[in-house]
Design a protein around this motif. Structure first.
Motif, short mmCIF file in Angstrom:
data_model
loop_
_atom_site.label_atom_id
_atom_site.label_comp_id
_atom_site.label_asym_id
_atom_site.label_seq_id
_atom_site.Cartn_x
_atom_site.Cartn_y
_atom_site.Cartn_z
N SER A 72 0.81 -1.22 0.00
CA SER A 72 0.00 0.00 0.00
C SER A 72 0.84 1.27 0.00
CB SER A 72 -0.94 0.01 1.21
OG SER A 72 -0.21 -0.03 2.43
N VAL A 73 2.07 1.22 0.53
CA VAL A 73 2.88 2.44 0.60
C VAL A 73 3.38 2.86 -0.78
CG1 VAL A 73 3.60 1.88 2.96
CG2 VAL A 73 5.12 1.32 1.06
N ASN A 74 3.31 1.96 -1.76
CA ASN A 74 3.77 2.31 -3.10
C ASN A 74 2.88 3.35 -3.76
OD1 ASN A 74 6.11 0.60 -3.33
ND2 ASN A 74 4.72 -1.14 -3.41
N ALA A 75 1.67 3.53 -3.23
CA ALA A 75 0.77 4.53 -3.78
C ALA A 75 1.00 5.92 -3.19
CB ALA A 75 -0.69 4.11 -3.53
N LEU A 76 1.86 6.01 -2.18
CA LEU A 76 2.12 7.28 -1.51
C LEU A 76 3.15 8.11 -2.28
CD1 LEU A 76 2.37 5.99 2.17
CD2 LEU A 76 0.48 7.30 1.17
N PRO A 77 3.14 9.42 -2.10
CA PRO A 77 4.20 10.25 -2.70
C PRO A 77 5.58 9.79 -2.23
CG PRO A 77 2.42 11.63 -1.86
CD PRO A 77 2.14 10.23 -1.38
N LYS A 78 6.51 9.68 -3.18
CA LYS A 78 7.88 9.30 -2.86
C LYS A 78 8.71 10.58 -2.78
CE LYS A 78 7.22 4.77 -3.19
NZ LYS A 78 7.61 3.73 -2.23
N VAL A 79 9.40 10.75 -1.66
CA VAL A 79 10.08 12.03 -1.41
C VAL A 79 11.60 11.93 -1.57
CG1 VAL A 79 8.22 12.83 0.08
CG2 VAL A 79 10.15 11.61 1.09
N GLY A 80 12.07 10.91 -2.30
CA GLY A 80 13.49 10.80 -2.59
C GLY A 80 14.22 9.86 -1.66
N GLY A 81 15.56 9.91 -1.75
CA GLY A 81 16.41 9.05 -0.94
C GLY A 81 17.27 9.87 0.00
N ILE A 82 18.28 9.23 0.56
CA ILE A 82 19.11 9.91 1.56
C ILE A 82 19.92 11.05 0.95
CG2 ILE A 82 21.12 8.39 1.34
CD1 ILE A 82 21.26 8.51 4.46
N ASP A 83 20.25 10.96 -0.34
CA ASP A 83 21.08 11.99 -0.98
C ASP A 83 20.27 13.04 -1.73
OD1 ASP A 83 23.57 10.89 -0.16
OD2 ASP A 83 23.41 9.37 -1.73
N ASP A 84 18.99 12.76 -1.99
CA ASP A 84 18.21 13.71 -2.79
C ASP A 84 16.80 13.88 -2.24
OD1 ASP A 84 17.27 11.22 -3.41
OD2 ASP A 84 17.22 11.50 -5.58
N THR A 85 16.70 13.98 -0.92
CA THR A 85 15.39 14.15 -0.29
C THR A 85 14.75 15.45 -0.74
OG1 THR A 85 16.31 13.02 1.64
CG2 THR A 85 14.19 14.10 1.91
N ASN A 86 13.49 15.37 -1.14
CA ASN A 86 12.76 16.54 -1.62
C ASN A 86 12.08 17.24 -0.44
OD1 ASN A 86 10.97 18.38 -2.84
ND2 ASN A 86 10.74 17.07 -4.64
N VAL A 87 12.79 18.18 0.14
CA VAL A 87 12.30 18.87 1.34
C VAL A 87 11.02 19.65 1.04
CG1 VAL A 87 12.85 20.66 3.04
CG2 VAL A 87 14.59 19.00 2.37
N GLU A 88 10.96 20.28 -0.14
CA GLU A 88 9.78 21.07 -0.49
C GLU A 88 8.54 20.18 -0.59
OE1 GLU A 88 12.73 21.23 -2.01
OE2 GLU A 88 13.36 23.18 -1.19
N LEU A 89 8.71 18.99 -1.17
CA LEU A 89 7.58 18.07 -1.27
C LEU A 89 7.12 17.62 0.11
CD1 LEU A 89 5.58 16.32 -2.79
CD2 LEU A 89 7.40 14.63 -3.16
N ILE A 90 8.09 17.33 0.99
CA ILE A 90 7.73 16.93 2.35
C ILE A 90 6.91 18.02 3.03
CG2 ILE A 90 8.63 16.41 4.65
CD1 ILE A 90 11.02 15.07 3.26
N ALA A 91 7.38 19.26 2.92
CA ALA A 91 6.67 20.38 3.55
C ALA A 91 5.26 20.51 2.99
CB ALA A 91 7.45 21.67 3.35
N SER A 92 5.10 20.28 1.68
CA SER A 92 3.79 20.41 1.05
C SER A 92 2.80 19.35 1.53
CB SER A 92 3.91 20.35 -0.47
OG SER A 92 4.16 19.01 -0.91
N LEU A 93 3.32 18.25 2.08
CA LEU A 93 2.46 17.17 2.58
C LEU A 93 1.91 17.48 3.97
CD1 LEU A 93 4.61 14.13 1.39
CD2 LEU A 93 2.47 14.94 0.39
N ARG A 94 2.37 18.55 4.58
CA ARG A 94 1.90 19.03 5.89
C ARG A 94 1.94 17.93 6.95
NH1 ARG A 94 -3.01 19.63 5.79
NH2 ARG A 94 -3.50 18.77 3.73
N PRO A 95 3.09 17.30 7.13
CA PRO A 95 3.15 16.22 8.13
C PRO A 95 3.13 16.75 9.55
CG PRO A 95 5.34 16.66 7.25
CD PRO A 95 4.38 17.51 6.45
N ASP A 96 2.51 15.98 10.43
CA ASP A 96 2.59 16.27 11.86
C ASP A 96 3.95 15.89 12.41
OD1 ASP A 96 -0.13 17.07 11.90
OD2 ASP A 96 -0.74 14.97 12.08
#
Length: 286
Positions: A72-96
């Motif tokens: 089921s996690v394969n349907a979630l947005p992928k935010v990159g790996g350890i060397d290319d983490t997409n910080v802007e995408l993470i912020a847009s997901l509004r995580p707690d």
């Protein structure tokens, strides 16, 4: 009606507020959560699997590119790996809260954006048990250690399936190309020990040292465990044709999905032990 509303308000004020959740992570950083998080981003596969095993897969809103279990996690947005983490995408997901590895390079950037970040990185059996407890606390799961009891029971069952002939076999476990090995101090090495196998990599070299090829030749392991990519050309490495495991065909090549299970210190460690035990059983008589 007004008196009833007033009574309800007074009752609400009298009720104790939900206790805040206080977490200290593996970097020693304290994080306070007002309530169990409902929107979680996980940047480490073992943490993703732990969240799901504790019944909170539905709270995940994003994961790293290597998180692929459960399906089921394969349907979630992928935010990159350890060397290319997409910080802007993470912020847009509004995580707690964002769960990261200790080695993550974006922890400070995420915190600078005002995001709650918890750094956890299980590297040993003891770590896995501890991290289960921490994530259970984050999620407000009352008995997170039930998962640990299941792991322990599964590993013990795997150990019981290893025949006497396979116990004591000395193993070289290559975890990554470039001859990175699983040392005695790694969670993989701990599993081998639980199964009664030996390990040619001594504890003083650390959990996952890079090994000189000649070291393996001199150590002469009786069994080699390796992923499918690392197995290519293994027997043609200089001097390796003299290794007992190579001469006798005692090489276990793990498929990619098995490699995922074996390399993640988390809820599927009992399955990893079963995979290693099967290898030892199959190679003991060859």
């Amino acid at each position: 009606m007004l008196e009833r509303l007033l009574a309800l308000c007074l009752l609400a004020l009298a009720l104790p507020a939900a206790a805040a959740i206080e977490i200290k992570d593996d970097l020693g950083q304290a994080t306070t959560l007002a309530a169990p998080p409902q929107r979680i981003v996980s940047l480490l596969p073992s943490l993703t699997e732990t969240v799901c095993e504790l019944g909170a897969c539905g709270r995940l809103v994003g994961v790293d590119r290597y998180s692929n279990y459960p399906a089921s996690v394969n349907a979630l947005p992928k935010v990159g790996g350890i060397d290319d983490t997409n910080v802007e995408l993470i912020a847009s997901l509004r995580p707690d809260v964002v769960l990261v590895a200790v080695s993550s390079r974006v922890t400070d950037r995420l915190r600078a954006l005002g995001l709650k970040v918890i750094a956890l990185e299980p590297r040993s059996y003891r770590d896995v048990q501890r991290v289960l407890g921490v994530i259970g606390q984050v999620l407000a799961v009352p008995d997170a250690q039930r998962v640990w009891r299941h792991i322990e029971a599964g590993v013990s069952a795997a150990a019981g399936s290893v025949p006497p002939a396979a116990r004591g076999l000395r193993v070289y476990y290559e975890v990554a190309s470039g001859l990175y090995a699983a040392g005695t101090a790694s969670f993989m090495g701990e599993t081998l020990a639980r199964l009664g196998a030996g390990n040619i990599i001594p504890a003083e070299l650390g959990p996952f040292p890079k090994i000189n090829p000649e070291f393996v030749v001199k150590a002469n392991p009786g069994v080699i465990m390796v992923g499918s990519r690392g197995a290519e050309g293994l027997a043609e490495r200089p001097g390796w044709s003299r290794i007992d495991a190579v001469r006798r065909g005692r090489i276990c090549v793990f498929k990619p999905d098995e490699g995922d299970i074996l390399s993640r210190p988390g809820p599927r460690m009992a399955e990893a032990a079963q995979i290693m035990a099967r290898c030892l059983r199959e190679k003991a008589g060859s």
